[in-house]
Design a protein around this motif. Structure first.
Motif, PDB file in Angstrom:
ATOM      1  N   ARG A 196       0.857  -1.183   0.000  1.00  0.00           N
ATOM      2  CA  ARG A 196       0.000   0.000   0.000  1.00  0.00           C
ATOM      3  C   ARG A 196       0.894   1.233   0.000  1.00  0.00           C
ATOM      4  NH1 ARG A 196      -1.919   2.843   4.267  1.00  0.00           N
ATOM      5  NH2 ARG A 196      -1.566   1.163   5.768  1.00  0.00           N
ATOM      6  N   PRO A 197       0.658   2.181  -0.921  1.00  0.00           N
ATOM      7  CA  PRO A 197       1.495   3.392  -0.952  1.00  0.00           C
ATOM      8  C   PRO A 197       1.450   4.124   0.390  1.00  0.00           C
ATOM      9  CG  PRO A 197       0.130   3.246  -2.916  1.00  0.00           C
ATOM     10  CD  PRO A 197      -0.365   2.193  -1.981  1.00  0.00           C
ATOM     11  N   ARG A 198       2.596   4.593   0.825  1.00  0.00           N
ATOM     12  CA  ARG A 198       2.713   5.277   2.110  1.00  0.00           C
ATOM     13  C   ARG A 198       3.279   6.681   1.909  1.00  0.00           C
ATOM     14  NH1 ARG A 198       1.608   1.099   6.147  1.00  0.00           N
ATOM     15  NH2 ARG A 198       1.193  -0.709   4.841  1.00  0.00           N
ATOM     16  N   ARG A 199       3.052   7.501   2.920  1.00  0.00           N
ATOM     17  CA  ARG A 199       3.630   8.850   2.955  1.00  0.00           C
ATOM     18  C   ARG A 199       4.519   8.932   4.189  1.00  0.00           C
ATOM     19  NH1 ARG A 199       0.100  14.417   3.872  1.00  0.00           N
ATOM     20  NH2 ARG A 199       1.812  15.928   3.641  1.00  0.00           N
ATOM     21  N   TYR A 200       5.785   9.250   3.967  1.00  0.00           N
ATOM     22  CA  TYR A 200       6.757   9.257   5.051  1.00  0.00           C
ATOM     23  C   TYR A 200       7.367  10.645   5.220  1.00  0.00           C
ATOM     24  CZ  TYR A 200       6.681   4.136   4.570  1.00  0.00           C
ATOM     25  OH  TYR A 200       6.308   2.816   4.498  1.00  0.00           O
ATOM     26  N   LEU A 201       7.740  10.940   6.464  1.00  0.00           N
ATOM     27  CA  LEU A 201       8.492  12.154   6.791  1.00  0.00           C
ATOM     28  C   LEU A 201       9.839  11.738   7.360  1.00  0.00           C
ATOM     29  CD1 LEU A 201       8.584  15.274   7.117  1.00  0.00           C
ATOM     30  CD2 LEU A 201       7.713  14.927   9.442  1.00  0.00           C
ATOM     31  N   VAL A 202      10.900  12.357   6.852  1.00  0.00           N
ATOM     32  CA  VAL A 202      12.255  12.042   7.303  1.00  0.00           C
ATOM     33  C   VAL A 202      13.010  13.345   7.545  1.00  0.00           C
ATOM     34  CG1 VAL A 202      12.318   9.836   6.069  1.00  0.00           C
ATOM     35  CG2 VAL A 202      13.139  11.911   4.930  1.00  0.00           C
ATOM     36  N   CYS A 203      14.156  13.237   8.214  1.00  0.00           N
ATOM     37  CA  CYS A 203      15.014  14.385   8.489  1.00  0.00           C
ATOM     38  C   CYS A 203      16.450  13.995   8.155  1.00  0.00           C
ATOM     39  CB  CYS A 203      14.892  14.794   9.963  1.00  0.00           C
ATOM     40  SG  CYS A 203      15.925  16.201  10.411  1.00  0.00           S
ATOM     41  N   GLU A 204      17.080  14.731   7.274  1.00  0.00           N
ATOM     42  CA  GLU A 204      18.428  14.359   6.842  1.00  0.00           C
ATOM     43  C   GLU A 204      19.409  14.442   8.015  1.00  0.00           C
ATOM     44  OE1 GLU A 204      21.029  17.265   4.793  1.00  0.00           O
ATOM     45  OE2 GLU A 204      19.150  18.300   4.347  1.00  0.00           O
ATOM     46  N   PRO A 205      20.446  13.589   7.996  1.00  0.00           N
ATOM     47  CA  PRO A 205      21.381  13.516   9.124  1.00  0.00           C
ATOM     48  C   PRO A 205      22.525  14.529   9.035  1.00  0.00           C
ATOM     49  CG  PRO A 205      21.886  11.808   7.556  1.00  0.00           C
ATOM     50  CD  PRO A 205      20.666  12.518   7.010  1.00  0.00           C
ATOM     51  N   ARG A 206      22.214  15.764   8.646  1.00  0.00           N
ATOM     52  CA  ARG A 206      23.270  16.770   8.473  1.00  0.00           C
ATOM     53  C   ARG A 206      24.065  16.995   9.750  1.00  0.00           C
ATOM     54  NH1 ARG A 206      20.965  22.363   6.615  1.00  0.00           N
ATOM     55  NH2 ARG A 206      19.888  20.914   5.214  1.00  0.00           N
ATOM     56  N   TYR A 207      23.361  16.922  10.881  1.00  0.00           N
ATOM     57  CA  TYR A 207      24.011  17.179  12.171  1.00  0.00           C
ATOM     58  C   TYR A 207      24.048  15.937  13.059  1.00  0.00           C
ATOM     59  CZ  TYR A 207      22.955  21.844  10.455  1.00  0.00           C
ATOM     60  OH  TYR A 207      22.859  22.970   9.670  1.00  0.00           O
ATOM     61  N   PHE A 208      23.852  14.779  12.462  1.00  0.00           N
ATOM     62  CA  PHE A 208      23.858  13.544  13.243  1.00  0.00           C
ATOM     63  C   PHE A 208      25.201  13.363  13.950  1.00  0.00           C
ATOM     64  CE2 PHE A 208      24.730   8.855  13.245  1.00  0.00           C
ATOM     65  CZ  PHE A 208      23.907   8.568  14.323  1.00  0.00           C
ATOM     66  N   ASP A 209      25.137  12.948  15.209  1.00  0.00           N
ATOM     67  CA  ASP A 209      26.329  12.750  16.010  1.00  0.00           C
ATOM     68  C   ASP A 209      25.929  11.934  17.235  1.00  0.00           C
ATOM     69  OD1 ASP A 209      28.943  12.915  16.816  1.00  0.00           O
ATOM     70  OD2 ASP A 209      29.035  15.109  16.807  1.00  0.00           O
ATOM     71  N   VAL A 210      26.901  11.460  17.977  1.00  0.00           N
ATOM     72  CA  VAL A 210      26.639  10.792  19.255  1.00  0.00           C
ATOM     73  C   VAL A 210      27.462  11.519  20.311  1.00  0.00           C
ATOM     74  CG1 VAL A 210      26.611   8.637  20.547  1.00  0.00           C
ATOM     75  CG2 VAL A 210      26.236   8.593  18.076  1.00  0.00           C
TER      76      VAL A 210
END
Length: 270
Positions: free
Chosen positions: A8-22
């Motif tokens: 079934r077609p879905r609609r997703y929201l994502v956020c790019e990992p430009r500032y991803f860190d640990v």
């Protein structure tokens, strides 16, 4: 022969990992100031987004903000069911600024947003399936939030007690296969919660600890294709046997922060 499955077609929201860190540790997977290969993280995330689009799904993005390395984990931001948006209230102070940013995106997209009063971490702990909301508690989201969710959506909300800190969110221990069934790791749950899941989903797929610690249950299914961590080999075999089409996607760089495919994916059920 395994049954045929329909996507079934879905609609997703994502956020790019430009500032991803640990930089800090708020779950057992994290170690303060762990070195992150940001180029690899971006490449893995790009592959995830491209895979969704190749499968015919709509993917939208929210802009990342400096100083919020976990904003990439969009699933924790809200729960959306039938166009109604229930916003999160994060447990960790480091993530609390994300609340307003995600709420602003949804408002700009034309949605009304109700913010949780109690600690609640969106799809991290709230999983809608079969007219129910399966709701995790024990480490993050509280049972007070479960009651708010039931009142807001008017859907029966089933509290499930998580007992293993490595499975601190429900979406690390359980995911929805299709409109009727789930896969989960039984030992992540208290005995009573395991019995509830057995009663509700007697045909569920159950994963090994090896699959679960490979982030195999932090998966996303469109009813046919299951985007899954490649290290969850036994689960991948089960999925194939039951007529699903596993689509291995490696998000191993995000495992350093305790996240995977589902953590990076918010579903907009409009």
């Amino acid at each position: 022969m395994p049954p045929s499955r329909l996507p079934r077609p879905r609609r997703y929201l994502v956020c790019e990992p430009r500032y991803f860190d640990v930089r800090y540790a708020i779950n057992p997977w994290m170690r303060e100031n762990t070195e992150v290969d940001l180029d690899l993280a971006r490449s893995q995330w790009d592959t995830l987004v491209a895979t969704y689009r190749d499968l015919g799904h709509t993917v939208e993005t929210v802009a990342p903000e400096p100083g919020l390395p976990d904003m990439v984990f969009a699933a924790n931001s809200v729960l959306v069911v039938e166009g109604r948006v229930f916003g999160s209230r994060f447990h960790a102070p480091q993530r609390q600024p994300e609340e307003a940013l995600y709420a602003a995106w949804f408002k700009a997209a034309g949605f009304d947003v109700q913010q949780s009063l109690a600690v609640c971490e969106g799809e991290g702990d709230l999983v809608p399936v079969r007219g129910l909301v399966l709701a995790g508690t024990g480490f993050r989201t509280t049972t007070d939030a479960h009651r708010e969710v039931q009142e807001f959506f008017g859907m029966p909300t089933i509290s499930l007690q998580l007992v293993d800190p490595y499975f601190y969110h429900l979406d690390t221990a359980l995911f929805v296969l299709d409109d009727e069934n789930i896969a989960y790791y039984p030992d992540a749950f208290s005995p009573g919660s395991r019995e509830v899941l057995q009663r509700l989903f007697p045909q569920a797929l159950t994963a090994t600890r090896e699959d679960a610690t490979a982030f195999g249950l932090n998966s996303v299914s469109d009813g046919q294709h299951v985007l899954v961590a490649p290290g969850a080999t036994a689960l991948i075999a089960q999925l194939t046997t039951h007529g699903y089409l596993p689509v291995p996607v490696d998000l191993s760089e995000f495992h350093k922060a305790g996240g995977g495919i589902k953590c990076c994916t918010q579903e907009i059920r409009a």
